[in-house]
Scaffold this motif. Structure first.
Motif, PDB file in Angstrom:
ATOM      1  N   UNK A 194     -37.102  27.382 -13.238  1.00 60.28           N
ATOM      2  CA  UNK A 194     -35.873  27.047 -13.970  1.00 60.28           C
ATOM      3  C   UNK A 194     -34.956  26.143 -13.147  1.00 60.28           C
ATOM      4  N   UNK A 195     -35.080  26.218 -11.832  1.00 64.81           N
ATOM      5  CA  UNK A 195     -34.206  25.448 -10.940  1.00 64.81           C
ATOM      6  C   UNK A 195     -34.669  24.006 -10.749  1.00 64.81           C
ATOM      7  N   UNK A 196     -35.868  23.683 -11.162  1.00 64.10           N
ATOM      8  CA  UNK A 196     -36.426  22.358 -10.850  1.00 64.10           C
ATOM      9  C   UNK A 196     -35.547  21.222 -11.367  1.00 64.10           C
ATOM     10  N   UNK A 197     -35.033  21.329 -12.588  1.00 64.05           N
ATOM     11  CA  UNK A 197     -34.217  20.245 -13.137  1.00 64.05           C
ATOM     12  C   UNK A 197     -32.920  20.087 -12.353  1.00 64.05           C
ATOM     13  N   UNK A 198     -32.284  21.200 -12.006  1.00 64.81           N
ATOM     14  CA  UNK A 198     -31.045  21.133 -11.224  1.00 64.81           C
ATOM     15  C   UNK A 198     -31.312  20.540  -9.850  1.00 64.81           C
ATOM     16  N   UNK A 199     -32.422  20.916  -9.264  1.00 64.99           N
ATOM     17  CA  UNK A 199     -32.799  20.384  -7.958  1.00 64.99           C
ATOM     18  C   UNK A 199     -32.969  18.875  -8.022  1.00 64.99           C
ATOM     19  N   UNK A 200     -33.720  18.415  -8.986  1.00 66.39           N
ATOM     20  CA  UNK A 200     -33.974  16.977  -9.101  1.00 66.39           C
ATOM     21  C   UNK A 200     -32.690  16.197  -9.365  1.00 66.39           C
ATOM     22  N   UNK A 201     -31.824  16.729 -10.231  1.00 71.15           N
ATOM     23  CA  UNK A 201     -30.573  16.039 -10.543  1.00 71.15           C
ATOM     24  C   UNK A 201     -29.687  15.920  -9.312  1.00 71.15           C
ATOM     25  N   UNK A 202     -29.648  16.981  -8.491  1.00 68.95           N
ATOM     26  CA  UNK A 202     -28.826  16.939  -7.272  1.00 68.95           C
ATOM     27  C   UNK A 202     -29.318  15.864  -6.314  1.00 68.95           C
ATOM     28  N   UNK A 203     -30.628  15.783  -6.149  1.00 67.25           N
ATOM     29  CA  UNK A 203     -31.183  14.798  -5.230  1.00 67.25           C
ATOM     30  C   UNK A 203     -31.013  13.389  -5.781  1.00 67.25           C
ATOM     31  N   UNK A 204     -31.270  13.216  -7.067  1.00 61.40           N
ATOM     32  CA  UNK A 204     -31.089  11.903  -7.677  1.00 61.40           C
ATOM     33  C   UNK A 204     -29.644  11.430  -7.534  1.00 61.40           C
ATOM     34  N   UNK A 207     -28.938  10.024  -4.174  1.00 66.09           N
ATOM     35  CA  UNK A 207     -29.536   8.714  -3.953  1.00 66.09           C
ATOM     36  C   UNK A 207     -28.628   7.591  -4.444  1.00 66.09           C
ATOM     37  N   UNK A 208     -27.769   7.905  -5.410  1.00 65.02           N
ATOM     38  CA  UNK A 208     -26.867   6.898  -5.969  1.00 65.02           C
ATOM     39  C   UNK A 208     -25.576   6.791  -5.157  1.00 65.02           C
ATOM     40  N   UNK A 209     -25.401   7.738  -4.241  1.00 67.28           N
ATOM     41  CA  UNK A 209     -24.181   7.770  -3.448  1.00 67.28           C
ATOM     42  C   UNK A 209     -24.492   7.459  -1.988  1.00 67.28           C
ATOM     43  N   UNK A 299     -38.403   3.632  -5.946  1.00 63.70           N
ATOM     44  CA  UNK A 299     -37.088   4.269  -5.932  1.00 63.70           C
ATOM     45  C   UNK A 299     -35.995   3.288  -5.503  1.00 63.70           C
ATOM     46  N   UNK A 300     -36.325   2.332  -4.667  1.00 66.87           N
ATOM     47  CA  UNK A 300     -35.345   1.299  -4.311  1.00 66.87           C
ATOM     48  C   UNK A 300     -34.932   0.525  -5.556  1.00 66.87           C
ATOM     49  N   UNK A 301     -35.904   0.154  -6.360  1.00 65.59           N
ATOM     50  CA  UNK A 301     -35.600  -0.583  -7.598  1.00 65.59           C
ATOM     51  C   UNK A 301     -34.771   0.282  -8.543  1.00 65.59           C
ATOM     52  N   UNK A 302     -35.053   1.549  -8.537  1.00 63.61           N
ATOM     53  CA  UNK A 302     -34.386   2.455  -9.483  1.00 63.61           C
ATOM     54  C   UNK A 302     -32.952   2.787  -9.063  1.00 63.61           C
ATOM     55  N   UNK A 303     -32.751   3.067  -7.787  1.00 64.44           N
ATOM     56  CA  UNK A 303     -31.457   3.579  -7.351  1.00 64.44           C
ATOM     57  C   UNK A 303     -30.577   2.536  -6.675  1.00 64.44           C
ATOM     58  N   UNK A 304     -31.149   1.699  -5.846  1.00 67.33           N
ATOM     59  CA  UNK A 304     -30.326   0.739  -5.127  1.00 67.33           C
ATOM     60  C   UNK A 304     -29.822  -0.365  -6.032  1.00 67.33           C
TER      61      UNK A 304
END
Length: 307
Positions: A194-204, A207-209, A299-304
């Motif tokens: 159940x935590x996987x989505x929250x985990x991924x959102x936190x890390x993503x 990456x934007x910050x 991920x560089x293309x996606x986030x940077x």
């Protein structure tokens, strides 16, 4: 001198934890045979030649525990089919075969792909890779209307959603069980899934910050989770669907964080470092891994580019 072709088969006895220190031993013996170079044994007036190609033939019941992750994958390296595009014809749909529609680059699809390999189902579930940048129209129209991967064509139905699919593959096909019987472990497994989505959102988000605070808290959560059971290096001690759910994302987060954020997610987290080490021994998972450089560039293309 006569030459006889002889097919040799053997049986592997139960593997003890002394030969594989990270793992409990298998409870049942497993029929197997190994691919080797031709071996010539000389006897009077006779030469016996052992065949170079003997396939691993392991059969597990649905309830067999998956305690040896490093030996779950059967056979050699799978020859992967090319991804289908908008100009590709569809496979013969609903003809009785089981097909797993994936993208080689999608971490959600990778979950189902790993599960299929861990169950030893390479010959039972056909991979159908889709090019998500040029996906064929028939996939949405005839296969899976949400137009996402992964999806599984089985028994004239198509099912989707990665966490649902890994459970389905585990419970509906033969092979090592990937979910624990122990009630305490099952309860904790549900919490972690159940935590996987929250985990991924936190890390993503991190990456934007510029900072890594949000990601650090998420990785600390995993370090604590990996400390709960002491009977192995995985989230539930022994290898399970929980490890499969997190593996594709951690595979991407680790090299990107290190190269771009200059942040080693395993620093000060020995349990997470040990988890990576053991996962990288898992042949079923290794078959699905992408080049880390390729993942970092993606991920560089996606986030940077968003900054």
């Amino acid at each position: 001198m006569a030459i006889l072709n002889v097919s040799l088969r053997g049986t592997a006895a139960s593997t003890s934890s002394s030969s594989l220190p990270s793992w409990p031993h298998l409870s049942n013996s497993v029929p197997f045979s190994l691919s080797k170079k031709p071996v010539i044994a000389k006897f009077p007036n006779t030469t016996i030649l052992s065949p170079p190609k003997l396939r691993l033939q392991a059969s597990f019941g649905k309830k067999t525990r998956a305690s040896l992750s490093a030996t779950m994958a059967t056979g050699g390296q799978e020859v992967l089919p090319p991804a289908l595009t908008s100009t590709s014809d569809p496979p013969p749909l609903f003809d009785g075969k089981t097909r797993l529609y994936i993208s080689y680059h999608c971490p959600y699809a990778q979950r189902a792909w790993i599960s299929r390999n861990c169950k030893g189902l390479e010959e039972n579930i056909q991979l159908v890779p889709i090019d998500l940048q040029d996906r064929p129209a028939w996939y949405k129209e005839k296969v899976y209307p949400p137009n996402k991967v992964p999806s599984l064509e089985h028994n004239n139905e198509v099912k989707g959603e990665s966490l649902d699919l890994i459970r389905y593959i585990d419970s509906h096909f033969e092979g090592p069980s990937l979910f624990p019987d122990d009630p305490a472990k099952r309860e904790f497994a549900e919490e972690l899934l159940s935590y996987t989505d929250s985990f991924n959102k936190s890390v993503f988000a991190s990456f934007k910050e510029d900072g890594t605070k949000a990601a650090g808290a998420a990785f600390d959560y995993l370090e604590t989770a990996l400390s709960k059971f002491e009977d192995g290096p995985f989230f539930l001690g022994t290898f399970s669907l929980v490890d499969i759910a997190y593996a594709p994302f951690l595979e991407r987060f680790q090299p990107f964080s290190l190269e771009v954020k200059k942040y080693d997610i395993t620093a000060g987290r020995p349990k997470l470092a040990a988890w990576f080490e053991e996962m990288n021994k898992n042949l079923a998972y290794k078959k699905t891994r992408r080049d880390p450089k390729e993942l970092v560039e993606s991920y560089k293309r996606r986030f940077l580019a968003q900054k």
